[in-house]
Write an enzyme that holds these catalytic residues in place. Structure first.
Site, short mmCIF file in Angstrom:
data_model
loop_
_atom_site.label_atom_id
_atom_site.label_comp_id
_atom_site.label_asym_id
_atom_site.label_seq_id
_atom_site.Cartn_x
_atom_site.Cartn_y
_atom_site.Cartn_z
N ASP A 104 0.84 -1.21 0.00
CA ASP A 104 0.00 0.00 0.00
C ASP A 104 0.87 1.26 0.00
OD1 ASP A 104 -3.07 -0.84 1.06
OD2 ASP A 104 -1.50 -2.22 1.68
N THR A 160 -6.88 -4.62 0.53
CA THR A 160 -5.69 -4.98 1.30
C THR A 160 -5.90 -6.25 2.13
OG1 THR A 160 -5.02 -2.67 1.44
CG2 THR A 160 -4.03 -4.18 3.03
#
Length: 306
Positions: free
Chosen positions: A50, A121
């Site tokens: 990320d 995620t």
């Protein structure tokens, strides 16, 4: 690089190449096995992928478009960005498009870019990598008008390479992909995999679907609409943010689909707006009756999303 094109054309063209580069970073982090997971809260994880993907996209775009506001999901970083993460190329197919007149002369100060460097995620950390997308949305004033959805783990059957990038611009259409209509005679709904509660379930029950696909990531869910695998994406929760929906909304609208909150209102994407999508999300595939879904979600459910 191609400074002669309209600002929005160049911004979307650069977003395509930056998102694609970010996808490679995401695959590289996974293959190295050092995710360095940070727990930001309930069902809200962050990984090295990320953080790195956002640094790639934000640095690449901010260097080329210094007057444009860029808002990313992750906190800004002061870490030095490797030179090979800074992308200056622009997608040539996007540069060839002709914009509608209302987008031709957009000014940098009126644009806002919303970046979700790794949408999905939680699924990424569990190895469900097909749910992952990279999202870059472009808003002019309040409205989402351009979007990029990159799928890092889409395998191209023709040459065995990884990654697929889809882009859309309001009034232009879609590139990188040809939408497929969902099957007639049934109703397939896609919804959250990890944020289900009584409100989410109540909305789903009211729609009496034939099948429910519970998957991760807003980008992935909208891709299911475009791929003809679902008719609607329904999320009766406040758990989504502007960076989750800006790019998917723009891409979906560019081909005749619709994305609103559960009250039927489009979200505002200017740089001053709040981040949470408190009204939930309702997205319908091109050709579907968006109003049909809105009318069947109970007012009791809608009133919880204000």
């Amino acid at each position: 690089m191609a400074q002669s094109g309209a600002l929005i054309t160049r911004l979307v063209a650069s977003s395509v190449t930056a998102a694609t580069r970010a996808g490679k970073i995401i695959r590289d982090v996974m293959s190295q096995g050092e995710l360095n997971i940070v727990d930001k809260g309930t069902n809200d994880l962050q990984t090295e992928a990320d953080r790195s993907a956002q640094r790639c996209i934000v640095t690449s775009l901010s260097q080329q478009f210094p007057g444009v506001t860029i808002i990313g999901e992750e906190e800004p970083s002061n870490c030095e960005v490797p030179s090979d993460w800074v992308v200056t190329d622009m997608d040539q197919e996007v540069l060839k498009v002709t914009l509608p007149q209302h987008l031709e002369n957009a000014k940098a100060e009126d644009l806002c870019v919303w970046v979700d460097p790794l949408d999905g995620t939680s699924e990424y950390t569990q190895g469900l990598v097909e749910h992952v997308t990279v999202l870059v949305g472009v808003a002019l004033g309040d409205k989402a008008i351009g979007g990029v959805i990159h799928q890092p783990y889409f395998k191209n059957s023709e040459n065995g390479t990884w990654g697929r990038t889809i882009w859309g611009i309001d009034g232009v259409g879609i590139g990188g992909f040809k939408p497929i209509p969902p099957p007639e005679g049934k109703r397939i709904i896609t919804t959250t995999r990890s944020h289900c509660d009584s409100t989410v379930q109540g909305a789903l029950d009211a729609l009496q679907s034939d099948e429910i696909l519970r998957v991760g990531g807003a980008g992935h869910k909208v891709m299911l609409l475009l791929e003809g695998k679902a008719h609607a994406y329904v999320f009766a929760s406040k758990g989504c943010k502007r960076w989750d929906t800006c790019a998917p909304e723009a891409v979906l609208h560019s081909v005749g689909g619709t994305l609103t909150d559960l009250h039927g209102e489009r979200y505002v994407y200017n740089s001053k707006t709040s981040y949470p999508n408190v009204g939930g999300v309702l997205a319908t595939a091109p050709g579907q009756q968006h109003q049909w879904y809105l009318a069947r979600i109970p007012n009791e459910i809608k009133q919880r999303l204000v």
